[in-house]
Write an enzyme that holds these catalytic residues in place. Sequence first.
Site, mmCIF file in Angstrom:
data_model
loop_
_atom_site.group_PDB
_atom_site.id
_atom_site.type_symbol
_atom_site.label_atom_id
_atom_site.label_comp_id
_atom_site.label_asym_id
_atom_site.label_seq_id
_atom_site.Cartn_x
_atom_site.Cartn_y
_atom_site.Cartn_z
ATOM 1 N N ASP A 32 37.158 40.211 39.264
ATOM 2 C CA ASP A 32 37.782 41.426 39.809
ATOM 3 C C ASP A 32 38.947 41.917 38.944
ATOM 4 O OD1 ASP A 32 36.119 40.835 42.063
ATOM 5 O OD2 ASP A 32 37.718 39.642 42.954
ATOM 6 N N GLU A 239 32.491 48.185 48.107
ATOM 7 C CA GLU A 239 33.824 47.602 47.869
ATOM 8 C C GLU A 239 34.257 47.975 46.454
ATOM 9 O OE1 GLU A 239 33.248 43.364 48.358
ATOM 10 O OE2 GLU A 239 32.001 43.212 46.579
HETATM 11 O O1 FUB Z 1 36.616 38.319 44.752
HETATM 12 C C1 FUB Z 1 36.371 38.412 46.128
HETATM 13 C C2 FUB Z 1 35.645 39.654 46.446
HETATM 14 O O2 FUB Z 1 34.415 39.676 45.764
HETATM 15 C C3 FUB Z 1 36.327 40.920 46.005
HETATM 16 O O3 FUB Z 1 37.423 41.276 46.774
HETATM 17 C C4 FUB Z 1 35.168 41.828 46.048
HETATM 18 O O4 FUB Z 1 35.370 43.066 45.453
HETATM 19 C C5 FUB Z 1 34.117 40.998 45.354
HETATM 20 O O5 FUB Z 1 34.229 41.080 43.968
#
Ligand code: FUB
Length: 340
Positions: A32, A239
Amino acid sequence: EGGSEETVEVESMNDTLNAISDPLVTDIYTADPSAHVFNGKIYIYPSHDIESGVPQDDLGSHFDMKDYHVFSMDSIPGPVTDHGVALDIKDVAWAGRQMWAPDAAEKDGTYYLYFPAKDKDDIFKIGVASSDSPTGPFTPEPTPIEGSYSIDPAVFADTDGSYYLYFGGIWGGQLQRWEGEAYNPQDEYPTGEAPAILPKMAKLSPDMKSLAEEVKEIQIVDKNGDLLKAQDNERRFFEAAWVHKYNDTYYFSYSTGDTHYIAYATGDNPYGPFTYQGVILNPVIGWTNHHSILEFNGKWYLFYHDSTLSGGQTHLRNIKLTELKHRPDGKIETIDPYLN
Ligand code: FUB
């Protein structure tokens, strides 16, 4: 330059920058990546993946991260420096578990780290911590940002000096549990032709630690101006929001989650609506896809992750970067992570 652990130079990347770039960091797992240029240097704010032994489930409980490291680069390609632990969950009074994808911003010489974590009731909120160094250590506020919820904060600094916080993620990110400020622990999703769940945003207050306005929904529409539908898994928001500006156009990019793309939509202001345009990054090895976009010395770069370093384990990822190209018409060229 800050950081609560000794600064160590951890890795050099390939001399040739291409789409098959090596992991930027190999001695710990990272994911991320939110990248920014502060004072002419690149700073990367990733998640710090670990194997904590929590079994995998549909809510992402196995993403059980407990701290953040900050990394820097003077050039691309170039060595990546690990500045050590910048924030530890044990120092965040309100947080219970799962420090997920963070972001950072600078204002008037102070650096702000924005991060999601589950509170003691297992509800994702977004926290903020500050430092006089881009590498921390960051001092967290004792409570989450009022009015914040869900995951994946991304702060966009507009050219007029305004800062905007974008956030949200469905499934494990709990966005489906929120109706305005009301939390319902049942997971309820729209289906079929109904509009998909929308990401959220609000302008930040001058103190950078609170929202200056009510949380707003971000409309992502198709070329006819219609909201993307719940059944449109290939295009709808899941997301990993990110916003960048190119030639006065605002680009809202995000992960489509269960279809594993980084997609983007464009608009003429930070609030949207944003019109779906296409795919920035095709699926990577590992379930999640999450990115940031950065301009550095006149070129644009995509920071992203995959799970090559761990042999494909979804919760043990490694950050990477590659060049990103805007075409003359403003469209972004789709990147295949495993082709030249
Ligand atoms: O790294 C945990 C979660 O996985 C992140 O917050 C999301 O965007 C996904 O990448």
